[in-house]
Design a protein around this motif. Structure first.
Motif, PDB file in Angstrom:
ATOM      1  N   LEU A 156       0.703  -1.198  -0.087  1.00  0.00           N
ATOM      2  CA  LEU A 156      -0.053  -0.173  -0.063  1.00  0.00           C
ATOM      3  C   LEU A 156       0.838   1.319  -0.133  1.00  0.00           C
ATOM      4  N   THR A 157       0.653   2.092  -0.960  1.00  0.00           N
ATOM      5  CA  THR A 157       1.261   3.507  -0.965  1.00  0.00           C
ATOM      6  C   THR A 157       0.308   4.691  -0.833  1.00  0.00           C
ATOM      7  N   THR A 158       0.596   5.807  -0.816  1.00  0.00           N
ATOM      8  CA  THR A 158      -0.120   7.211  -0.977  1.00  0.00           C
ATOM      9  C   THR A 158      -0.645   7.275  -2.249  1.00  0.00           C
ATOM     10  N   THR A 159      -0.055   6.578  -3.154  1.00  0.00           N
ATOM     11  CA  THR A 159      -0.869   6.568  -4.595  1.00  0.00           C
ATOM     12  C   THR A 159      -2.026   6.047  -4.497  1.00  0.00           C
ATOM     13  N   ASP A 160      -2.073   4.738  -3.972  1.00  0.00           N
ATOM     14  CA  ASP A 160      -3.546   4.041  -3.852  1.00  0.00           C
ATOM     15  C   ASP A 160      -4.464   5.119  -3.295  1.00  0.00           C
ATOM     16  N   VAL A 161      -4.056   5.904  -2.075  1.00  0.00           N
ATOM     17  CA  VAL A 161      -4.976   6.476  -1.436  1.00  0.00           C
ATOM     18  C   VAL A 161      -5.342   7.702  -2.506  1.00  0.00           C
ATOM     19  N   ALA A 162      -4.431   8.474  -3.008  1.00  0.00           N
ATOM     20  CA  ALA A 162      -4.622   9.392  -4.014  1.00  0.00           C
ATOM     21  C   ALA A 162      -5.843   9.044  -5.221  1.00  0.00           C
ATOM     22  N   PHE A 163      -5.637   7.837  -5.331  1.00  0.00           N
ATOM     23  CA  PHE A 163      -6.407   7.331  -6.559  1.00  0.00           C
ATOM     24  C   PHE A 163      -7.821   6.883  -6.065  1.00  0.00           C
ATOM     25  N   SER A 164      -7.971   6.470  -4.737  1.00  0.00           N
ATOM     26  CA  SER A 164      -9.460   6.232  -4.244  1.00  0.00           C
ATOM     27  C   SER A 164     -10.095   7.696  -4.019  1.00  0.00           C
ATOM     28  N   VAL A 165      -9.449   8.641  -3.663  1.00  0.00           N
ATOM     29  CA  VAL A 165     -10.052   9.798  -3.345  1.00  0.00           C
ATOM     30  C   VAL A 165     -10.525  10.528  -4.760  1.00  0.00           C
ATOM     31  N   ALA A 166      -9.532  10.254  -5.648  1.00  0.00           N
ATOM     32  CA  ALA A 166     -10.146  10.818  -7.155  1.00  0.00           C
ATOM     33  C   ALA A 166     -11.289   9.939  -7.665  1.00  0.00           C
ATOM     34  N   ARG A 167     -11.302   8.682  -7.404  1.00  0.00           N
ATOM     35  CA  ARG A 167     -12.285   7.790  -7.737  1.00  0.00           C
ATOM     36  C   ARG A 167     -13.575   7.970  -7.274  1.00  0.00           C
ATOM     37  N   LEU A 168     -13.619   8.307  -6.015  1.00  0.00           N
ATOM     38  CA  LEU A 168     -15.082   8.271  -5.540  1.00  0.00           C
ATOM     39  C   LEU A 168     -16.131   9.385  -6.212  1.00  0.00           C
ATOM     40  N   PRO A 169     -15.736  10.501  -6.733  1.00  0.00           N
ATOM     41  CA  PRO A 169     -16.892  11.322  -7.485  1.00  0.00           C
ATOM     42  C   PRO A 169     -16.966  10.664  -8.880  1.00  0.00           C
ATOM     43  N   GLU A 170     -16.160   9.980  -9.438  1.00  0.00           N
ATOM     44  CA  GLU A 170     -16.326   9.598 -10.693  1.00  0.00           C
ATOM     45  C   GLU A 170     -17.266   8.340 -10.911  1.00  0.00           C
ATOM     46  N   VAL A 171     -17.519   7.555  -9.810  1.00  0.00           N
ATOM     47  CA  VAL A 171     -18.407   6.519  -9.989  1.00  0.00           C
ATOM     48  C   VAL A 171     -19.601   6.579 -10.869  1.00  0.00           C
ATOM     49  N   PRO A 172     -19.813   5.901 -12.005  1.00  0.00           N
ATOM     50  CA  PRO A 172     -21.068   6.486 -12.833  1.00  0.00           C
ATOM     51  C   PRO A 172     -22.166   5.663 -12.011  1.00  0.00           C
ATOM     52  N   ARG A 173     -23.434   6.335 -12.053  1.00  0.00           N
ATOM     53  CA  ARG A 173     -24.684   5.788 -11.878  1.00  0.00           C
ATOM     54  C   ARG A 173     -25.001   5.623 -10.391  1.00  0.00           C
ATOM     55  N   SER A 174     -24.287   6.212  -9.564  1.00  0.00           N
ATOM     56  CA  SER A 174     -24.341   6.007  -7.989  1.00  0.00           C
ATOM     57  C   SER A 174     -25.465   6.155  -7.473  1.00  0.00           C
ATOM     58  N   PRO A 175     -26.237   5.456  -6.931  1.00  0.00           N
ATOM     59  CA  PRO A 175     -27.643   5.978  -6.325  1.00  0.00           C
ATOM     60  C   PRO A 175     -27.429   6.749  -5.019  1.00  0.00           C
ATOM     61  N   ALA A 176     -26.266   6.711  -4.305  1.00  0.00           N
ATOM     62  CA  ALA A 176     -25.864   7.636  -3.319  1.00  0.00           C
ATOM     63  C   ALA A 176     -24.347   7.643  -3.167  1.00  0.00           C
ATOM     64  N   SER A 177     -23.820   8.900  -3.799  1.00  0.00           N
ATOM     65  CA  SER A 177     -22.434   9.246  -3.956  1.00  0.00           C
ATOM     66  C   SER A 177     -21.618   9.255  -2.779  1.00  0.00           C
ATOM     67  N   PHE A 178     -20.422   8.906  -2.842  1.00  0.00           N
ATOM     68  CA  PHE A 178     -19.407   9.354  -1.666  1.00  0.00           C
ATOM     69  C   PHE A 178     -18.974  10.641  -1.747  1.00  0.00           C
ATOM     70  N   ALA A 179     -19.439  11.197  -2.859  1.00  0.00           N
ATOM     71  CA  ALA A 179     -18.543  12.363  -3.438  1.00  0.00           C
ATOM     72  C   ALA A 179     -18.195  13.581  -2.207  1.00  0.00           C
ATOM     73  N   HIS A 180     -19.429  13.678  -1.547  1.00  0.00           N
ATOM     74  CA  HIS A 180     -19.616  14.673  -0.414  1.00  0.00           C
ATOM     75  C   HIS A 180     -18.403  14.685   0.496  1.00  0.00           C
ATOM     76  N   TYR A 181     -17.715  13.323   0.768  1.00  0.00           N
ATOM     77  CA  TYR A 181     -16.830  13.228   1.711  1.00  0.00           C
ATOM     78  C   TYR A 181     -15.397  13.839   1.158  1.00  0.00           C
ATOM     79  N   VAL A 182     -15.502  13.940  -0.183  1.00  0.00           N
ATOM     80  CA  VAL A 182     -13.944  14.246  -0.557  1.00  0.00           C
ATOM     81  C   VAL A 182     -14.122  15.732  -1.220  1.00  0.00           C
TER      82      VAL A 182
END
Length: 520
Positions: free
Chosen positions: A96-122
């Motif tokens: 595990l490295t910080t690039t995985d963390v950065a990738f996860s944070v960037a991915r949250l708002p981009e997940v398509p068709r989310s019924p309830a997005s996590f985007a608010h948290y980032v």
């Protein structure tokens, strides 16, 4: 696993040996996906944390504790630095490295068709700075004291396996490579999920070589599986049976007050709403919910005490607001709405509906304990107060995306308080919906109140705890007194195990294999 209270886990292990055993768990709710970033729902998140650890954990009181991050600090008012613990690897052996963390944070708002997005948290994060493999900094536009709490809500995924992966790749198991205590084995949607112990886990070793989660949506069938010893643990037993089972020497009963609320969303975004007619069956020319007197009448029509005592067998608490007393940001000045069906009729008459009207209420038939009886009782109470109520229920996997598409006028739902304080629920349920900021992510009625929005914005950027709580209390009071939605009850969560097992519950109504242990 979101609740990484290592001392508690170690205490569990003192009475359990890491022998090869299978844990069989029966749960009520169907998952909408295995993608840990697809749907911010309690059951989805509970399953995800078996495979994907969060950056920050929370204890039994939802306070932040170390998880993948061993420490964090605000190096400046608008810069938080997190340090990853050493030696953590993904299930495929990669570190595990910080690039995985950065990738996860960037991915949250981009997940398509989310019924309830996590985007608010980032959304508060304006820039992610990878300092080195173990240190990462999050920059925010304004001071944001809740960032460690917000970063506890979702799991960290592997960049190697997540780049280019779709939600379907997680559901198929191809991308199910996390750092969690269990490794993915198989998933049959709406039927079962199996997992095996991660022997290289950085935290306490799990006693279960394999865990088999079975989805048993029917309450009676789930209880029957327990009685037949086909499962070791069930969640959400029928409330009417809990007291009897607590006296049965074959079982153990675990209870915990929930940090969830059951509530009714009200259509506030349409001038004409589709599920209202007059008593002759003709569509109403205006949306009655746009009149606060109608909304107040609906709240007054509910006998919350009776719903808790008669429908839930006492396993709950009448709700006055979005979280129960004692949580950060709850108003001491808002009491439970008094049951007053005659007063409700008077308010309806004042609003121009002396003969009431007909409405259809929608809700799940498989999500919450005794939900069918609860919805029937609520419909009868509305009808008694002058609003003839028809009821349509469906599986939550159908209801959630349709309610996210704003197809309903009145819908019964539940929400978990993921942050342990008022801002999370206020922002998700009552803040004005805004895709860019992530506000109002599960505001299914599109309620909008500029005063509440302003108070909420001020609260989440206030570093002083006392001042932040005062502002959150004000925001809570604005939304509830305007009847932005109708709180119904706070549930008490119940799990039942075979006598040979013990289960340590927490307040979030989530079922974790990590909380199940062989009895001493």
């Amino acid at each position: 696993m979101r609740r990484l209270v290592l001392a508690a886990a170690a205490a569990f292990l003192s009475c359990a040996t890491a022998v090869a055993q299978e844990a069989r768990i029966g749960v009520a709710a169907r998952l909408t996906s295995l993608d840990p970033h697809f749907h911010n729902a309690g059951e989805n998140n509970a399953m995800a944390f078996h495979f994907f650890d969060p950056l920050v954990g929370t204890d039994a009181h939802q306070r932040p504790v170390p998880a993948l991050a061993e420490s964090w600090r605000a190096v400046e008012p608008t810069v938080w630095e997190f340090v990853l613990r050493e030696g953590v690897t993904f299930h495929d052996g990669t570190p595990l490295t910080t690039t995985d963390v950065a990738f996860s944070v960037a991915r949250l708002p981009e997940v398509p068709r989310s019924p309830a997005s996590f985007a608010h948290y980032v959304r508060p994060i304006t820039r992610v700075e990878v300092v080195d493999d173990r240190r990462i900094r999050f920059h925010t536009a304004e001071p944001f004291p809740l960032l460690p709490t917000y970063l506890s809500v979702f799991g960290i995924v592997s960049r190697r396996h997540g780049e280019g992966a779709q939600t379907s790749d997680y559901n198929a198991g191809r991308a199910m490579i996390g750092t969690g205590p269990y490794r993915f084995e198989a998933y049959v949607p709406n039927e079962r999920i199996t997992m095996v112990r991660n022997s290289d886990y950085w935290g306490p070793v799990e006693p279960w070589a394999r865990v088999n989660f079975r989805v048993i949506a029917n309450d009676s069938a789930r209880l029957a599986a327990l009685l037949a010893d086909d499962v070791d643990l069930i969640s959400n037993p029928p409330p009417v049976d809990v007291e009897r089972l607590s006296r049965d020497a074959r079982f153990r009963v675990a209870r915990a007050p929930a940090s969830s609320v059951y509530y009714i969303h009200l259509d506030r975004h349409r001038a004409v709403s589709p599920f209202f007619t007059d008593n002759a069956g003709q569509p109403l020319p205006t949306n009655p919910l746009n009149d606060v007197r109608v909304r107040r009448a609906m709240s007054m029509a509910l006998n919350r005490e009776a719903l808790v005592s008669r429908i839930m067998g006492g396993l709950g608490e009448p709700a006055a607001q979005l979280q129960s007393s004692g949580f950060f940001g709850t108003s001491p000045d808002i009491g439970v709405e008094r049951y007053d069906p005659e007063g409700a009729k008077r308010l309806l008459a004042e609003a121009g509906y002396p003969d009431g009207f007909i409405m259809t209420m929608h809700g799940p038939n498989d999500r919450y304990p005794n939900v069918d009886r609860m919805l029937q009782a609520i419909a009868q109470m509305f009808t008694r107060a002058g609003i003839t109520t028809r009821l349509e229920t469906m599986p939550s996997t159908v209801l959630f995306p349709r309610s996210a598409n704003l197809e309903y006028s009145v819908v019964y739902l539940g929400a978990a308080n993921f942050t342990g304080e008022a801002s999370g629920l206020l922002n998700a349920l009552l803040a004005t919906w805004d895709r860019a900021s992530g506000a109002g992510s599960t505001n299914r009625g599109r309620y909008s109140n500029p005063e509440l929005d302003d108070l909420l914005r001020r609260a989440v950027t206030t570093m002083d705890d006392a001042a932040r709580e005062r502002t959150l209390v004000q925001a809570h009071e604005v939304g509830i007194r305007d009847v932005g939605l109708i709180p119904v009850m706070f549930p008490v969560n119940v799990w039942i195990t075979q006598r040979r097992m013990t289960y340590q519950p927490h307040a979030e109504a989530r079922t974790y294999a990590m909380q199940l242990r062989p009895a001493p």
